[in-house]
Design an enzyme around this catalytic site. Structure first.
Site, PDB file in Angstrom:
ATOM      1  N   TYR A  47     -50.317 -64.726  14.358  1.00 49.35           N
ATOM      2  CA  TYR A  47     -51.684 -64.545  14.868  1.00 49.35           C
ATOM      3  C   TYR A  47     -51.616 -64.123  16.323  1.00 49.35           C
ATOM      4  CZ  TYR A  47     -56.671 -65.811  15.514  1.00 49.35           C
ATOM      5  OH  TYR A  47     -58.024 -65.821  15.765  1.00 49.35           O
ATOM      6  N   LYS A  59     -52.218 -61.287  11.753  1.00 48.30           N
ATOM      7  CA  LYS A  59     -53.605 -61.000  12.124  1.00 48.30           C
ATOM      8  C   LYS A  59     -53.623 -60.673  13.604  1.00 48.30           C
ATOM      9  CE  LYS A  59     -58.210 -62.910  12.849  1.00 48.30           C
ATOM     10  NZ  LYS A  59     -59.066 -64.131  12.916  1.00 48.30           N
TER      11      LYS A  59
END
Length: 312
Positions: free
Chosen positions: A139, A167
């Site tokens: 992330y 992400k």
């Protein structure tokens, strides 16, 4: 990742709190999960930035994953497990898997930012991937973590058999292009930045985990569909609708603005957890104006506004 496809648009669900007690409201939470999936979103992400992860207690994290698993049926459930220590991230990953998560999402440790070299971060994420019972998503969110995962580090981690993807919520297309080079059958790249979704799809990302989809799923889904079909005019129109929502609601106001927008659109938003404050009356007007300008359609039930507003 048996059976889990990391494509389309995922919902980074909010954590609903009872206005009287401040405790997690499970009924409201599950109503939202079901509504998001009914709108066509691909799955849910629990205990992420939109879910006020930094303000949750450990038992709440486990409970939210279990509630999501129950409400989501066969749809993928991704659980945020980021922590400042590798030990805590591993524990959270194991607990999330036990509660029913299909994958875990991990932000980089960042309190000791100067010591978070690429080697330190590699060791952290590799140890997590070694120990996690389910695949790991990296992330990248510099606005909160105050560091950027280097594309070279991401490409190195992509070779780990239990690192399933990344992400990226930064919106830096040059960095995202570097991440996209790591894409393959065993590594997906998802954007968390709705303001640049069209451009990100043009770089080859697999989809998005988008806060705007919690109250405006239609333009997000329309953009992804238009891109897949090669309909540039439709994709550009959908991006134009998403831009003010991403900028004026999500980026400008954070979880409070997100929850306000959800309330106005008929979902269960409610109050953020202190020290976060609900939107002020002026901020509520800002959210309403953005929704109106984007012509966001009603959500699951066009209820009278249940919007929490800060006073004083």
């Amino acid at each position: 990742m048996a059976g889990v496809t990391l494509g389309g648009v995922f919902a980074p669900v909010v954590t609903t709190f009872d206005a009287r007690t401040g405790e997690v409201d499970p009924a409201a939470f599950q109503r939202n999960v079901r509504a998001h999936l009914a709108a066509g979103l691909a799955g849910v992400v629990v205990a992420g930035s939109s879910g006020e992860a930094a303000l949750l207690e450990e038992d709440e994290r486990r409970r939210l994953v279990a509630l999501s698993r129950e409400a989501a049926g066969a749809a993928p459930v991704i659980a945020g497990v980021g922590a400042e220590s590798t030990r805590a991230a591993v524990r959270r990953a194991r607990e999330a898997a036990d509660a029913g998560a299909d994958l875990v999402l991990c932000v980089a440790p960042h309190y000791y930012g100067r010591r978070m070299t690429d080697e330190a971060l590699y060791a952290h994420f590799a140890a997590l991937a070694d120990a996690s019972p389910v695949p790991v998503l990296l992330y990248n969110i510099p606005v909160y973590a105050h560091l950027v995962l280097a594309p070279a580090l991401v490409r190195r981690l992509a070779a780990h058999g239990n690192v399933a993807g990344l992400k990226d919520s930064a919106g830096d297309l040059a960095v995202l292009a570097g991440y996209a080079e790591a894409r393959g059958p065993d590594f997906a790249v998802l954007t968390g930045h709705a303001a640049t979704l069209d451009a990100a799809l043009g770089l080859g990302v697999d989809g998005g985990i988008l806060a705007v989809s919690l109250f405006a799923p239609a333009p997000a889904l329309a953009l992804v569909d238009a891109h897949r079909r090669g309909r540039r005019a439709d994709a550009q129109a959908a991006q134009a609708a998403l831009l003010p929502l991403a900028r004026d609601v999500v980026a400008a106001l954070g979880p409070a603005g997100l929850k306000c927008a959800m309330d106005l659109c008929g979902y269960d938003g409610g109050l953020p957890r202190p020290p976060l404050r609900a939107c002020s009356p002026d901020e509520r007007l800002q959210v309403a104006a953005a929704l109106g300008a984007a012509r966001v359609p009603p959500g699951p039930e066009r209820a009278p506004a249940r919007v929490a507003v800060a006073h004083g």
